[in-house]
Design an enzyme around this catalytic site. Structure first.
Site, PDB file in Angstrom:
ATOM      1  N   SER A 161       0.748  -1.132   0.016  1.00  5.92           N
ATOM      2  CA  SER A 161       0.004  -0.085   0.054  1.00  5.92           C
ATOM      3  C   SER A 161       0.733   1.127   0.014  1.00  5.92           C
ATOM      4  O   SER A 161       1.901   1.249  -0.516  1.00  5.92           O
ATOM      5  CB  SER A 161      -0.874  -0.047   1.225  1.00  5.92           C
ATOM      6  OG  SER A 161      -1.858   1.152   1.223  1.00  5.92           O
ATOM      7  N   ASN A 162       0.476   2.392   0.321  1.00  7.71           N
ATOM      8  CA  ASN A 162       1.272   3.749   0.443  1.00  7.71           C
ATOM      9  C   ASN A 162       0.434   4.353   1.445  1.00  7.71           C
ATOM     10  O   ASN A 162      -0.697   4.264   1.996  1.00  7.71           O
ATOM     11  CB  ASN A 162       0.835   4.416  -1.043  1.00  7.71           C
ATOM     12  CG  ASN A 162      -0.316   4.685  -1.391  1.00  7.71           C
ATOM     13  OD1 ASN A 162      -0.978   5.318  -0.699  1.00  7.71           O
ATOM     14  ND2 ASN A 162      -0.976   3.966  -2.258  1.00  7.71           N
ATOM     15  N   PRO A 163       1.121   5.614   2.235  1.00  8.19           N
ATOM     16  CA  PRO A 163       0.629   6.273   3.061  1.00  8.19           C
ATOM     17  C   PRO A 163      -0.305   7.224   2.804  1.00  8.19           C
ATOM     18  O   PRO A 163      -0.741   8.202   3.605  1.00  8.19           O
ATOM     19  CB  PRO A 163       1.911   7.019   3.652  1.00  8.19           C
ATOM     20  CG  PRO A 163       2.953   6.865   2.454  1.00  8.19           C
ATOM     21  CD  PRO A 163       2.303   6.378   1.398  1.00  8.19           C
TER      22      PRO A 163
ATOM     23  N   ALA B 196      -4.790   7.094  -4.223  1.00  6.16           N
ATOM     24  CA  ALA B 196      -3.383   6.910  -4.656  1.00  6.16           C
ATOM     25  C   ALA B 196      -3.394   5.458  -5.018  1.00  6.16           C
ATOM     26  O   ALA B 196      -3.288   4.425  -3.832  1.00  6.16           O
ATOM     27  CB  ALA B 196      -2.425   7.111  -3.371  1.00  6.16           C
TER      28      ALA B 196
END
Ligand SMILES: Cc1cc2nc3c(=O)[nH]c(=O)nc-3n(C[C@H](O)[C@H](O)[C@H](O)COP(=O)(O)O)c2cc1C
Length: 434
Positions: free
Chosen positions: A225-227, A296
């Site tokens: 995933s991403n932040p 995102a």
């Protein structure tokens, strides 16, 4: 932090009710002004007289009994509330928005921060219905301090998860909640749309917004995933709602409460997000007016998802094989699934020309570039610094501004495109900041 703060403590019908009384004393020692609500079941465990003595103020128990504190007046008085112990029953009633007793009615009338501190048998706590109610309360903006592990108050129970947190821990969590600015747990209702443009400039329009990250599972425990915090997408959804639009927000996993008056569809993976966007864009048999891709999304996902936990074992290394995910905004843009399609280009080094490439190749009308490494921009911040690029090659550099303000600027441009003004020029902004 608790000195002179006005706190409501609600005590439910649990064996741990006596610790609710201790909490009242703990908050009093910390200098807080405390008023109590006691449920009828709570009154089977501790007396209203004891809470009145510990808080020094009348205790609310019955919505209709003469002489009881008025629930609306008590809601206006309080700065924050803590429900301790919160029974499974209270969690269910509050999650459903029931107002059939004093506490339920009061919780609906109180817009400030609420901390629920559950206490119950360990099987009750792990029951899916209780966990669903906890998730619903959190999605509505409440805080839940999960029970701890230890000896349960009922002698027959032994030890397990379900023990009410200690009064000092609860007081600490409450102080942290107040320190976070004591933000209301739910936003005010949107202003009614103004006729003829302005605040109602998107009245009657169907707007689809994506927000947050996606998660691509590797096994039952891990994911890629991403932040992304989702703040940009949520700000866009709220701003579009306030302009009168009918908004569908497709959200990846984020910690933000669902905006009031917005239809939220929560998804996890990119494939789920794609399906939800296609469903929302075609809702009611008509194409969306606007699709804004602020999420995102993960460009790749593991080729295989292990059904069991991948263990370290004897492995020195693990090679992951990834496959490309569909490009959702390109599918919407090239397929013209909306009149206006807006994409985002979050970059780490590449300039606005990258946004212009995406604009051309994905069939977008606007593409918002930002550099996630720039100060005051990118993931998890309340501000952003962006360049809004359009099809005619114009670039609007916003400088560092709040994400909500960036949302307004993007929607100003969207409104102009919907009105058929495709000059590509940034609109003149009046002295009121619009
Ligand atoms: C001896 C006894 C202990 C209880 N302890 C709990 C408890 O710790 N947690 C809980 O959720 N319910 C507990 N209950 C059940 C609640 O009291 C019951 O669900 C009640 O309807 C809760 O009402 P309230 O949520 O309005 O306080 C207990 C019941 C009894 C008879």
């Amino acid at each position: 932090m608790l000195q002179s703060r006005r706190i409501v403590v609600a005590v439910g019908g649990s064996v741990a009710a006596y610790k609710g009384v201790e909490l009242v004393r703990e908050l009093g020692r910390a200098g807080a002004e405390v008023r109590c609500i006691l449920t009828p079941a709570g009154a089977r465990f501790v007396g209203a007289a004891l809470l009145r003595a510990c808080s020094g103020r009348p205790v609310a128990t019955d919505l209709f009994a003469p002489g009881e504190p008025d629930h609306v007046e008590l809601a206006a008085w309080a700065e924050a509330a803590v429900v301790a112990p919160a029974t499974a029953d209270i969690l269910g009633r509050a999650a459903a928005g029931q107002a059939d007793d004093y506490l339920g009615t009061w919780l609906l009338a109180f817009p400030g921060p609420v901390l629920f501190c559950p206490a119950m048998n360990r099987h009750m706590w792990s029951h899916p219905a209780v966990q669903r109610n906890v998730a619903a309360l959190e999605a509505d903006g409440a805080r839940v301090l999960p029970p701890g592990y230890g000896a349960l108050a009922s002698a027959a129970e032994g030890s397990g998860w379900g023990r009410l947190r200690e009064p000092e821990e609860i007081a600490g969590a409450l102080a942290a909640l107040l320190g976070a600015g004591a933000a209301p747990r739910r936003p005010e209702l949107p202003a009614p749309p103004a006729p003829g443009g302005g605040a109602g400039g998107l009245a009657g329009r169907h707007v689809v917004v994506t927000a947050g990250p996606t998660r691509e599972p590797l096994d039952p425990f891990r994911f890629i995933s991403n932040p992304s915090s989702g703040r940009m997408g949520y700000a866009l959804a709220e701003a579009a709602r306030d302009r009168g639009a009918d908004v569908a927000l497709v959200s990846g996993p984020v910690a933000l409460p669902a905006p009031r008056g917005v239809a939220v569809r929560r998804v996890t993976t990119t494939l789920e997000m794609r399906q939800a966007v296609l469903d929302a864009a075609g809702a009611g048999g008509r194409a969306a007016d606007v699709v804004i891709g602020a999420a995102a999304v993960s460009d790749f996902r593991p080729a295989e998802v292990s059904p069991v936990k991948i263990k370290r074992g004897t492995r020195a290394a693990l090679t992951l094989s990834l496959v490309a995910n569909p490009d959702i905004i390109a599918e919407v843009g090239r397929g013209r699934l909306a009149t206006v399609v807006v994409g985002f280009a979050a970059e780490a080094g590449a300039g606005p020309e990258e946004a212009e490439r995406k604009l051309r190749e994905k069939g977008l009308d606007l593409c918002v570039w930002n550099d996630v490494r720039a100060p005051g921009a990118g993931f998890g911040t309340d501000t952003d610094r962006a360049v809004i690029c359009d099809r005619l090659g114009a670039r609007e550099d916003t400088g560092t501004i709040a994400k909500r303000e960036l949302a307004e600027r993007i929607l100003d441009r969207v409104e102009r495109l919907l009105a058929g003004d495709d000059s590509g020029a940034a609109p003149a902004r009046g002295s009121d900041g619009r």
